[in-house]
Design an enzyme around this catalytic site. Structure first.
Site, PDB file in Angstrom:
ATOM      1  N   HIS A  65       0.766  -1.250   0.034  1.00 45.81           N
ATOM      2  CA  HIS A  65      -0.279  -0.113  -0.263  1.00 45.81           C
ATOM      3  C   HIS A  65       1.248   1.148   0.030  1.00 45.81           C
ATOM      4  O   HIS A  65       2.201   1.511   0.416  1.00 45.81           O
ATOM      5  CB  HIS A  65      -0.612   0.145   1.456  1.00 45.81           C
ATOM      6  CG  HIS A  65      -0.310  -0.012   2.124  1.00 45.81           C
ATOM      7  ND1 HIS A  65       0.344  -1.299   3.049  1.00 45.81           N
ATOM      8  CD2 HIS A  65       0.079   0.838   3.630  1.00 45.81           C
ATOM      9  CE1 HIS A  65       1.207  -1.168   4.488  1.00 45.81           C
ATOM     10  NE2 HIS A  65       1.159   0.542   4.962  1.00 45.81           N
ATOM     11  N   CYS A 182       1.788   3.447  11.821  1.00 45.01           N
ATOM     12  CA  CYS A 182       3.326   3.436  10.089  1.00 45.01           C
ATOM     13  C   CYS A 182       3.237   4.232   9.604  1.00 45.01           C
ATOM     14  O   CYS A 182       2.348   5.532   9.271  1.00 45.01           O
ATOM     15  CB  CYS A 182       2.701   2.440   9.995  1.00 45.01           C
ATOM     16  SG  CYS A 182       0.992   2.418   8.600  1.00 45.01           S
TER      17      CYS A 182
END
Length: 664
Positions: A65, A182
């Site tokens: 991603h 993240c």
């Protein structure tokens, strides 16, 4: 969610054998659907994200991603591999591949949908259903949640939206607060939160998670944090407002650890709590974000300004120390040396001194642009960097200095905020953060800095510089007293930060007066922990066992210019410790200014003493303040009524904010 994935974005027979081939195959479906404009550019962004950390998860899942300017709308493509593809998961290849693409300017609603999907990946019933279904349309519907498997029992309330725990009681469960984050803030952030929540349920632990993702984050209630018995920080980027969790047993790991082994982390933090291990106040960092929406404007303004200062400080430290070393090696005449790019002799000390001086000068050239850029960053995140840095560079050009940088950063952040409030068509959202916002905001900030506010600010900057340069005698001593009191008033809190920022700002245009101010500020900031260390050494019986242990550490913390080393003492006995520290700091600040000590580095404590002007007198000033603080603490504690000393001082209050990272 209906726009996120369609049957055309599903491949139930993914033939790729490598993660690069799998990603390309799924990305090609996005291109065909009009969701990605540049295949190679998008794949480069995916690869860059993959290089930061493998995206394979236990259970046969791969989630490549990224955010990319080549994505027009938040999109998910799904592929199922019969043979499995290695995405770096500890338990082997992945057969369920989710390629998640978000535009660089994705809105909060779409990112929330992506985060919800990431949570569902932690549900074994969901992944089992995906492996059993063969119709692409049915798979897409399942992912969209239109045909989700029925839960076996009523779902528990989401950890990161749970109500605050009830007040503690004798039989209260162990309480944990956690933060997950993240680099992209789309997948791992929310999967880690869900994994921790499930582990907490299984272990009978009350666990609440703050997800710091791309869709923003809702701060945990201070009461929830205060009631927690332990903290789990699962992150691959800096935890925002980390200072809130200081003084508690803490497990600090990467975000994938929370996804792969959440039960171990829960057990580890419980074990630390049983052993009484806590984080020291100095390990916490200052706020690095725009502040809570409900915060008073003054609080948010200070947060924005200190964000800029915190990013500027490393440039000040590097540049100041390099210049100080250059003067130590080659003398002050090195200032007029020719460019080392044209004339450098390896065997001459003067050549090396000139090199250090010119590199340090180059670092100093970034001070104001970095300050302005990261003030704007603190206000509006990455879109503020370009106009902020451009505005800071203009401030340097027109000699507006530190004050010009402050103004440029605030103007840049305000301009970007205004632009972001304008509703734009969906098709333009992908180019807003990389083209439209930088273009318009830089032009507006440039106009305001050059034509409107720049010259008045430059005049004010010159007046302040002239005032500092002319400081002498009683005026200098009084300023030293004031700065010393401010540095020791709240030991790293807002008042301390104002004094420190004032001193660091003077280094952007160093004069003899500004170098004296920097020296006085650092000296005064060293006094509180050194004074408490001396007091615990001389009269140990006046302090608890925990305070005596803290006193040993305070020697090192004070010598390193970490004022927070005195916070445990101030938290336990503020009415005696804080006035004593302020008195010692005032004495040290006054003596440092009276002695004419100078300092080009914003940090370093005793480790930069060889680079300080008049170092012996400087050390004398610090010693005098340390003795004053220790003597007053001993005197005040000796006069109180005897009391048992078995009580351990309370944990550091979250109201006691530490300094910016480089000043802590």
């Amino acid at each position: 969610m209906s726009e996120l994935i369609t049957a055309e974005l599903v491949d139930v027979d993914l033939a790729a054998e490598t993660k690069q081939a799998a990603t390309r195959s799924l990305a090609e479906r996005m291109v065909a659907a009009g969701r990605v404009t540049d295949l190679d550019g998008f794949l480069a962004d995916v690869a860059a994200r993959e290089a930061q950390m493998p995206t394979g998860l236990d259970g046969g899942i791969g989630i490549p991603h990224c955010r990319s300017e080549h994505v027009t709308a938040p999109t998910l493509a799904f592929g199922r591999s019969a043979g499995g593809i290695d995405f770096g998961a500890p338990d082997g290849p992945a057969d369920l591949i989710f390629l998640i693409a978000a535009p660089a300017g994705a809105d909060e609603d779409h990112l929330t949908i992506l985060s919800a999907l990431a949570r569902r990946l932690m549900d074994a019933r969901f992944t089992t259903a995906l492996r059993a279904e063969h119709d692409p349309a049915a798979v897409a519907a399942l992912i969209r949640g239109e045909d989700a498997p029925a839960p076996e029992e009523a779902p528990a309330e989401s950890a990161d939206s749970a109500a605050p725990p009830a007040p503690a009681s004798a039989s209260a469960p162990f309480r944990i607060v956690a933060v997950t984050s993240c680099p992209t803030g789309i997948a791992h952030t929310y999967m880690a939160a869900e994994a921790l929540r499930q582990a907490g349920e299984a272990e009978g632990v009350e666990l609440v998670v703050e997800t710091q993702g791309s869709a923003g984050f809702a701060r945990l209630d201070p009461a929830v944090i205060a009631a927690a018995d332990g903290v789990i920080l699962a992150h691959d980027v800096e935890v925002r407002e980390r200072h809130r969790f200081a003084g508690k047993p803490t497990v600090d790991v990467g975000v994938k650890a929370a996804v792969n082994r959440p039960a171990e982390l829960v057990a580890e933090v419980r074990a630390k709590a049983e052993r009484g291990e806590t984080t020291a106040p100095s390990t916490a960092t200052a706020p690095m974000d725009s502040g809570a929406p409900g915060d008073h404007f003054g609080i948010r303004l200070r947060t924005w300004l200190m964000t800029g200062v915190s990013y500027m400080v490393p440039f000040v430290a590097a540049g100041g120390l390099l210049i100080a070393l250059a003067f130590a090696i080659g003398g002050y005449e090195i200032n007029g040396a020719p460019s080392v790019a044209e004339h450098f002799v390896w065997t001459e000390a003067a050549g090396w001194a000139a090199l250090l001086f010119q590199v340090g000068g180059a670092a100093f050239g970034f001070l104001v642009p970095v300050l302005a850029g990261y003030i704007a960053y603190g206000m509006v995140d990455r879109p503020g960097l370009v106009p902020g840095i451009v505005g800071g560079a203009i401030a340097v050009t027109i000699n507006a200095g530190f004050l010009g940088g402050l103004a440029a950063g605030l103007i840049a952040g305000a301009v970007v905020m205004a632009i972001q409030r304008i509703h734009v068509p969906t098709v333009l959202r992908g180019v807003m953060p990389v083209v439209v916002i930088p273009l318009i905001s830089a032009a507006v900030v440039g106009f305001l800095m050059f034509i409107v506010v720049g010259k008045p600010i430059a005049s004010l900057q010159k007046a302040m510089t002239d005032w500092l340069s002319g400081l002498s005698g009683g005026n200098a001593v009084l300023l030293g007293v004031l700065l010393g009191l401010m540095m020791c008033f709240d030991l790293g809190g807002p008042v301390n930060k104002v004094a420190y920022a004032f001193a660091v700002g003077g280094l952007a245009n160093p004069t003899d007066g500004s170098l004296k101010v920097m020296a006085a500020v650092m000296a005064a900031g060293m006094v509180p922990p050194l004074g408490m260390a001396l007091a615990t050494t001389l009269r140990a019986k006046l302090f608890t066992k925990a305070e005596q242990d803290n006193g040993k550490a305070a020697w090192v913390l004070g010598a390193s210019f970490i004022s927070e080393g005195a916070i445990p003492f101030a938290a336990a006995d503020p009415l005696r410790v804080i006035p004593s520290a302020m008195a010692g700091g005032a004495v040290t600040g006054a003596l440092s200014m009276a002695f004419g000590a100078t300092l080009r580095a914003p940090h370093g404590g005793i480790f930069v003493v060889p680079l300080i002007g008049r170092p012996l007198l400087y050390l004398l000033a610090i010693a005098a303040g340390t003795v004053v603080t220790a003597a007053l603490v001993v005197l005040l504690k000796s006069r109180r009524k005897p009391a048992g000393h078995a009580v351990t001082p309370p944990a550091v209050s979250e109201a006691a904010e530490p300094k910016v990272p480089a000043a802590a």
